[in-house]
Structure formats: structure tokens, C-alpha cells
Design a protein around this motif. Sequence first.
Motif, PDB file in Angstrom:
ATOM      1  N   TRP A 279     -14.134  -1.215   2.453  1.00  0.00           N
ATOM      2  CA  TRP A 279     -14.234  -1.396   3.900  1.00  0.00           C
ATOM      3  C   TRP A 279     -13.004  -0.866   4.620  1.00  0.00           C
ATOM      4  N   ILE A 280     -11.829  -1.068   4.036  1.00  0.00           N
ATOM      5  CA  ILE A 280     -10.604  -0.554   4.674  1.00  0.00           C
ATOM      6  C   ILE A 280     -10.627   0.970   4.715  1.00  0.00           C
ATOM      7  N   ILE A 281     -11.146   1.580   3.653  1.00  0.00           N
ATOM      8  CA  ILE A 281     -11.261   3.045   3.650  1.00  0.00           C
ATOM      9  C   ILE A 281     -12.258   3.508   4.712  1.00  0.00           C
ATOM     10  N   LEU A 282     -13.369   2.765   4.852  1.00  0.00           N
ATOM     11  CA  LEU A 282     -14.389   3.149   5.821  1.00  0.00           C
ATOM     12  C   LEU A 282     -13.930   2.914   7.260  1.00  0.00           C
ATOM     13  N   MET A 283     -12.950   2.024   7.445  1.00  0.00           N
ATOM     14  CA  MET A 283     -12.511   1.696   8.794  1.00  0.00           C
ATOM     15  C   MET A 283     -11.998   2.919   9.551  1.00  0.00           C
ATOM     16  N   ARG A 284     -11.456   3.882   8.819  1.00  0.00           N
ATOM     17  CA  ARG A 284     -10.941   5.079   9.492  1.00  0.00           C
ATOM     18  C   ARG A 284     -12.077   5.899  10.095  1.00  0.00           C
ATOM     19  N   TYR A 285     -13.302   5.676   9.613  1.00  0.00           N
ATOM     20  CA  TYR A 285     -14.442   6.412  10.128  1.00  0.00           C
ATOM     21  C   TYR A 285     -15.326   5.575  11.050  1.00  0.00           C
ATOM     22  N   VAL A 286     -15.364   4.254  10.840  1.00  0.00           N
ATOM     23  CA  VAL A 286     -16.304   3.416  11.590  1.00  0.00           C
ATOM     24  C   VAL A 286     -15.627   2.575  12.661  1.00  0.00           C
ATOM     25  N   ALA A 287     -14.285   2.623  12.754  1.00  0.00           N
ATOM     26  CA  ALA A 287     -13.589   1.785  13.739  1.00  0.00           C
ATOM     27  C   ALA A 287     -14.057   2.114  15.154  1.00  0.00           C
ATOM     28  N   LEU A 391      -2.100  -2.473  -0.685  1.00  0.00           N
ATOM     29  CA  LEU A 391      -3.187  -3.437  -0.694  1.00  0.00           C
ATOM     30  C   LEU A 391      -2.947  -4.559  -1.699  1.00  0.00           C
ATOM     31  N   PHE A 392      -2.211  -4.267  -2.760  1.00  0.00           N
ATOM     32  CA  PHE A 392      -1.956  -5.275  -3.786  1.00  0.00           C
ATOM     33  C   PHE A 392      -0.626  -6.000  -3.559  1.00  0.00           C
ATOM     34  N   TRP A 393       0.118  -5.574  -2.546  1.00  0.00           N
ATOM     35  CA  TRP A 393       1.403  -6.220  -2.281  1.00  0.00           C
ATOM     36  C   TRP A 393       1.274  -7.703  -1.979  1.00  0.00           C
ATOM     37  N   PRO A 394       0.240  -8.181  -1.220  1.00  0.00           N
ATOM     38  CA  PRO A 394       0.154  -9.622  -0.937  1.00  0.00           C
ATOM     39  C   PRO A 394       0.118 -10.501  -2.176  1.00  0.00           C
ATOM     40  N   ILE A 395      -0.246  -9.929  -3.323  1.00  0.00           N
ATOM     41  CA  ILE A 395      -0.283 -10.740  -4.548  1.00  0.00           C
ATOM     42  C   ILE A 395       1.117 -11.226  -4.907  1.00  0.00           C
ATOM     43  N   ILE A 396       2.124 -10.369  -4.705  1.00  0.00           N
ATOM     44  CA  ILE A 396       3.497 -10.739  -5.078  1.00  0.00           C
ATOM     45  C   ILE A 396       4.029 -11.881  -4.215  1.00  0.00           C
ATOM     46  N   PRO A 397       3.938 -11.802  -2.856  1.00  0.00           N
ATOM     47  CA  PRO A 397       4.369 -12.971  -2.064  1.00  0.00           C
ATOM     48  C   PRO A 397       3.578 -14.230  -2.390  1.00  0.00           C
ATOM     49  N   PHE A 398       2.296 -14.077  -2.690  1.00  0.00           N
ATOM     50  CA  PHE A 398       1.475 -15.248  -3.028  1.00  0.00           C
ATOM     51  C   PHE A 398       1.982 -15.906  -4.306  1.00  0.00           C
ATOM     52  N   ILE A 399       2.293 -15.095  -5.313  1.00  0.00           N
ATOM     53  CA  ILE A 399       2.814 -15.643  -6.566  1.00  0.00           C
ATOM     54  C   ILE A 399       4.169 -16.303  -6.327  1.00  0.00           C
ATOM     55  N   LEU A 400       5.022 -15.658  -5.525  1.00  0.00           N
ATOM     56  CA  LEU A 400       6.323 -16.245  -5.214  1.00  0.00           C
ATOM     57  C   LEU A 400       6.173 -17.588  -4.500  1.00  0.00           C
ATOM     58  N   GLN A 401       5.216 -17.666  -3.574  1.00  0.00           N
ATOM     59  CA  GLN A 401       4.985 -18.927  -2.874  1.00  0.00           C
ATOM     60  C   GLN A 401       4.482 -20.002  -3.830  1.00  0.00           C
ATOM     61  N   LEU A 402       3.624 -19.620  -4.771  1.00  0.00           N
ATOM     62  CA  LEU A 402       3.149 -20.588  -5.762  1.00  0.00           C
ATOM     63  C   LEU A 402       4.303 -21.109  -6.617  1.00  0.00           C
ATOM     64  N   ILE A 403       5.195 -20.192  -7.022  1.00  0.00           N
ATOM     65  CA  ILE A 403       6.345 -20.607  -7.839  1.00  0.00           C
ATOM     66  C   ILE A 403       7.236 -21.557  -7.056  1.00  0.00           C
ATOM     67  N   VAL A 404       7.539 -21.200  -5.804  1.00  0.00           N
ATOM     68  CA  VAL A 404       8.392 -22.059  -4.976  1.00  0.00           C
ATOM     69  C   VAL A 404       7.748 -23.421  -4.763  1.00  0.00           C
ATOM     70  N   PHE A 405       6.472 -23.417  -4.424  1.00  0.00           N
ATOM     71  CA  PHE A 405       5.798 -24.688  -4.164  1.00  0.00           C
ATOM     72  C   PHE A 405       5.694 -25.527  -5.436  1.00  0.00           C
ATOM     73  N   SER A 684      -4.446  -8.744   6.183  1.00  0.00           N
ATOM     74  CA  SER A 684      -3.087  -8.966   6.686  1.00  0.00           C
ATOM     75  C   SER A 684      -2.260  -7.696   6.493  1.00  0.00           C
ATOM     76  N   VAL A 685      -2.496  -6.988   5.392  1.00  0.00           N
ATOM     77  CA  VAL A 685      -1.849  -5.682   5.185  1.00  0.00           C
ATOM     78  C   VAL A 685      -2.301  -4.705   6.263  1.00  0.00           C
ATOM     79  N   TYR A 686      -3.583  -4.697   6.524  1.00  0.00           N
ATOM     80  CA  TYR A 686      -4.131  -3.795   7.525  1.00  0.00           C
ATOM     81  C   TYR A 686      -3.569  -4.106   8.913  1.00  0.00           C
ATOM     82  N   SER A 687      -3.503  -5.397   9.236  1.00  0.00           N
ATOM     83  CA  SER A 687      -2.952  -5.804  10.526  1.00  0.00           C
ATOM     84  C   SER A 687      -1.489  -5.396  10.648  1.00  0.00           C
ATOM     85  N   MET A 688      -0.726  -5.557   9.567  1.00  0.00           N
ATOM     86  CA  MET A 688       0.682  -5.153   9.591  1.00  0.00           C
ATOM     87  C   MET A 688       0.813  -3.646   9.769  1.00  0.00           C
ATOM     88  N   ALA A 689      -0.094  -2.885   9.181  1.00  0.00           N
ATOM     89  CA  ALA A 689      -0.072  -1.439   9.342  1.00  0.00           C
ATOM     90  C   ALA A 689      -0.309  -1.061  10.803  1.00  0.00           C
TER      91      ALA A 689
END
Length: 776
Positions: A279-287, A391-405, A684-689
Amino acid sequence: MGCCGGGGDGDSQPNQVDLETEQKYWGEKETFDPNFKGPMRNRSCTDVICCLIFVVCIVGLVICSAIGFARGNPIRLVYPTDTFGNVCGEGDYAEKEYLMFFDLLKCASMGASVVTYGCPTPQVCVSKCPSTYWSYVETVSKETLAGSLLSSEREKMICKYSVDPTSAAKSAKEYVEDEDCAPYYVKTTSVINRCIPSIFMDIANWAADLTYDSGGSSYTVTAADEDGVTATELDDASYYLALFYEVKEFVELLYKDVVASWWMILVGFGIAIALCMIWIILMRYVAGPMVWITIILIFALLGFACYYSFNEYNDLKDMNATAEYEISSKFADNFNYYTSLKETWLAFGIITAVVIGVLLLLFLFLIKRICIAIELIKEASRAVGNMFSTLFWPIIPFILQLIVFGYWLIAALYVASMGDKDYYSNSTNTSDNGVDYYLKRVPCDPDSSTIGKACDFVKYGGDEYIIPMQVFMLFMLLWLLNFIVALGQMTLAGAFASYYWAWEKPKDIPAFPLTASVYRSLRYHTGSLAFGSFIIAVVQMIRIFLEYLEYKLKGSENRVAKFIIKCLQCCFWCLEKFLKFLNKNAYIMTAIYGKNFCMAAKDAFFLLMRNIVRVVVLDKVTDFLIFLSKALITAAVCVMSFFWFKGSINYFDGYVVRPELNYYLTPVIILTLCTYLITCAFFSVYSMAVDTMFLCFLEDIEMNDGTAEKPYFMSKGLMKIIGAKNKFEDPKKGGKKAANGNKKGANNKVDQSPTAEGDKGRSLPTPPSKKKGKWG
């Protein structure tokens, strides 16, 4: 469907007075810097003092947790503690893991006060929960008939550790009245190592026979009086216990369904992730089509509503349907009465016509901004497509948040279990009785003669420094979680900014932009990240404190205080939302220019205020598209999983064995909720972009003018919308120069801009990096 171009952006050429006013209130526009080449490589550390404070606070968190690990014992929070302060299942009571209440119904009569003052009945550790029914009344009756002590009956009694019920020193009735032994027990089940009655009708039947008489000297089979437990309390206790077991059984069935279908749920997660990427790839054509089709549908819907309203008005007008201008039950209660009036449809028609007119004026005024928003969304899709790892970057902050919590939760459990044992007096020398007596219990210091008798264990607490430690640890949790969020945002901002400011895309995009952005963020801007996340954590801490005050005032009659608390909660909620918005844009400016947090926040705020209309339109258009994307992907996975687990899709039955489920909606609900969370992470990645591209676009407009010295870096689509072009000489055309930014023709084919993926054939005679040495 495309956007019309040329003619400027409607406010791209303000007069001198407007420009001076704008600079006075919202700062001066960005000036051209010949050394600027996108995210700066040569930068220095920012907000060093905040970084040091952040490190010191982390050390403080580690020290608090270390003290908790050394002095705390979470077993106290898991295993129960008896009246004497002994932990069941530990030490001398290792084989007695379960807590037995002499009269559990007294706990129910205490209500919420049981947490503070404890359950007003003796409690002892036992090796197993009772599995039979027994009442001291039976023992008394049998001994009365036998005329002697019956050891076989006395052995059934559950008593305090130092009490021997087979002794003839007291009668069975005296043991019960002195609270040395339990007056009754029923068939129970272990719930968190507490013996809880398992059959509720029997609870009511047995407990109803065990209430004190009016003199308080014996147990009778009469209705409860002021010293006993009422029938209503028994019914309430039975109801809540029955409800608990219903929930427990329901949860067990849900757990079995999850275990049986876990691998299918994981497959559903994979499908959700794949749909997000596609869907993110298609957004450049269907937005663009999505936005314009939605706008057209909104106008069509409002137009039909207006037409229908006036058509109904004309029909009712011909029928001479007139309103009755008097108060009647028909007018007040029957909605059909309203729809039968021509005045109602006339009002509807006028309102919809006014709404159409207002929206049409807004649309005509904002059409350029809508076009910019759509083009930026397309540009963001291209950026994500060229840097797919984002696109896979949010996994790292999520894992870090799990470790901290996870670390915080374990440490918090240890700190919470550090307190000493609190004992409260249980003196019989009082004129109070019943629940009121136990509400007036006061702390006491037990000794060998009073513990478990005049002094009962109630809870763990005591140490005064535990609460400040818990408050500090809660604040550090909020700070660390917000720090991780800030790190994720600044990292993505740096990566997407490097895409925008690349002259020839994707050729000039730096190698490993995401890794380089992570390094810059941690190496130079840890202090800025700590500063911004600290502000958010402070506001969140205040909101938690207000929630606590509201909880404390729940039973209060002070409506003024409640109103003030509600107003403060609303204000701080709005403040948190605004600060999160400002922080995100500050992180983008820091990622690009390497400025400290305050300067970056100021520059970002002024830049956005100078382009406030564009900001509002972009925010709404982006929010709409992202919400629509989340809804479509979540709905698609929900529908597919529903028909699959319901058994309506039989195509794969020859290859896959569909598990038998108690509730086939269990995996469907899990997949739906998790898919929504997955879409939130991806978009969230898309919004940040989009946000990063927007700020870079605004900076590009203010710093550059399209000349050879200051060319635009935006795409051709954006330049077409705002009516701008790059203007410089092309030796292949005999040195002819574009006459102006809006002129078209064969000679103007040289007017090229930094293009997105797929746009080739740049006409610059020499790349800027080689011509001036300023683009790197």
C-alpha cells in the motif's frame, strides 16, 4: 487526476509591508547558504548539560533498582502473608503455600478499605485448600449428643499454629469465639495461592447459618444482624465470585483458542505487513486520485442532500403542510412530526447549501495547498521506496521500549516489595464493632505475646523513601520511553532529509542513510533528544498526578475542585499534543542543521507559522490518507480472517487443517487489533517522511530561487504547482537561457529540477558539486 500548475501558490509573492510584518512576528526567512548540502556532516554536540543530567538520572534509576534488588522480595507480592506476618510458601512455611481465611465474607463487607486496613479475619497458611464442607455447629452438636470431646471431629478444625483444637482446655465453640479456629469452611479453589470458595450457593447456605446472635455470644441460624453479614452482602459476594469464575473460564477458553491457532495468527501478521508495504508503494500512484475522488464524493453527497431537502420542501408546500406553533406532546415526542414539516426541509436545504458554498470557497482557495500536500505524499512514497529499510526501523524502537519497560517493571516490583511489615491493632477493648471497628484500626508494634492476637499483619509498607523512589522511577520510565520515540523520529528525519537534499535521486542519496542518521543522532544530539523528551515526560507526569487527584476526589462533594481538575486535565492534554507536534518538527530541524533543541524548535515553529495555511491543509490531507490506509488494510485483514476462521473459505482445506476453536472470533479480534498496531507502526514512518519532506520543501522555497547559484531541490511536480522552475544555461542549446520560470517551449526543455526516481537526463552542464564545490 492531477493538479493544475503554474501561477504560483497564491501567497508566494507577498508585498514589502506583509514581508516586514511577517519577519517581525515570525522571524526572518531562511537565507541561502552556499555550504549547505543537506544534513550537515560537520556538526557539534548539542544540549550537553541535558545529556549529562539524563545520564545522571539513568544512573539514579540503576541505583534505585539495585537497592530494590538487594532489599526487595517480589515473592511477597505473589505469595500471600498470614496474620502473623509469615509468607506462605517461604522459609518455615515452604510446604504451606496457600492462605486460608477464617471468614472470607468479612473481607467482602470491608469493600475497598480492605486494601488499606486488611481483611478483618484471622488468616493462616495451609498445605492445601479445603476440599470439603465443615461447620463448627456440627462438631458442637455431635459432642453434645456424645457427651464428650470427639477428637475425630476436632481434627477437622483449621486453627492458628499454636492452637491444638483436640485439647480439652476449651470447647469448640470457645475456640471459634476467641478466633483461634475458623467457624466454618467450604470447598475452595486456589486463586493466586488464596483459598477462594468454589460453589457459591453453598457459600450462602453455610454462611447464613454462621452469624452472631444479637448478644454476640454465639452463632445462630438466624438472619444477620448489625454484628453479622447481611443476606445482601452474601448475595453480592456470591455474585462477584461467580462472575470471577465465569471470566476465569472464559479466559482459559480464549487461551486454548490462541494456542490452537497461533501459527495462523502469525501468518495473518505476515499478510498485514505485506499489505502495508504494498500500500505504501501504491500511495505514490493513488494518493492524488484518492483525495480528489473523496472531495468529489463529499460535494456530490452534500449536493444530493440539498436537492432532496428542497424537493421535499416543494412537495410539502404543495400539500400545505404547516407547522403548529404550540407545545404539544406530538411535537415533543414524535420525530416523524419534524420530517412532515416543510419548514424542516427548508432549513435542511438552506444549511446544506450554505455548507456547500463555504466548502466550495475553501476548496477554491486551498486547491494549490491540496495539490502541494498530494505531491509531498507522493514524494514521501518515493523516499520510502528508495530507502526501504526505513519501514523496518520502528521495530528497533519498539524492542528498545519493551526492554526498558521490562527492566522497569521488574525493578518496580522489587522496590515495591522493600517495605517492612505493617501491623494494626486488633484489641477487643473497644465500644465499636463490625466494619466501623476495623476501619479504626491503628498501627502497632507486635511482640511474641501480641502478634496474631492483639496485633495483626495487614500489608507491606512503612519505609518513607519507597514512595519517592517509585515516583522517580515512574518519571524515568516516561522519560526513557519518550527518549526512544524521539530517537526514532530524529533518525527517520535525518534519513528522509538526505533523500530530499540529494541533487540527483537516487544516485546522490548517501550510502546507508538510516545508519548514518542513527549515528548522528546519538553521537551529537543525545542531549537534544533528552531535552525534548524531558518536557513531554514532565507534562505526562503532571497528567498522572491530576488523574490521581481525580481518583481521590471521586467520593467528594466538592464540585468546584472536580471542575478545576477536569479543566487542568484538558489543558495539559492539549499542551502535550502541541509539544509532541513541536518536538517532532524540532527534531527534523536538528537532524538537518545540527542545531540545539531550543533553536531548532524556534526555527521550526516560525517556519510553520510563516506557512500556517499549508501546514493545516497538509496535516488534514495527510491525516485523512493515513487514516483511510489504516482502515482499509485493517478491514481487509479482518474480513479475510473472519471468513477463514468461520470456515467459509474452503480452497485450502486440502492443504491446511483448520483448528477447532471455542470462539472463532478470538483469532479474528487478535488479528484485527494487531493489524491496526502494525499499520500504525508502518504509517508512522510514512507520516514522518511527509513531515520531513514538508519542512525541507519550505526551506527550499525560502533559500533558493531556481537560478544556477541557488537551484531548487524539489521535484518537478512541486515546482509545477508553485509555478517555479530552475533557470540556468544549457550549452547544448547554444547557451540560450530560459526567459522566465513560467515560459514553455522547446528552448525551455533545459529547465529541469532535481527529479525523483526515474527522472533522468539532467541538463546541467556541470553538476553543482563539481562546479562550485558546495553540494558535496
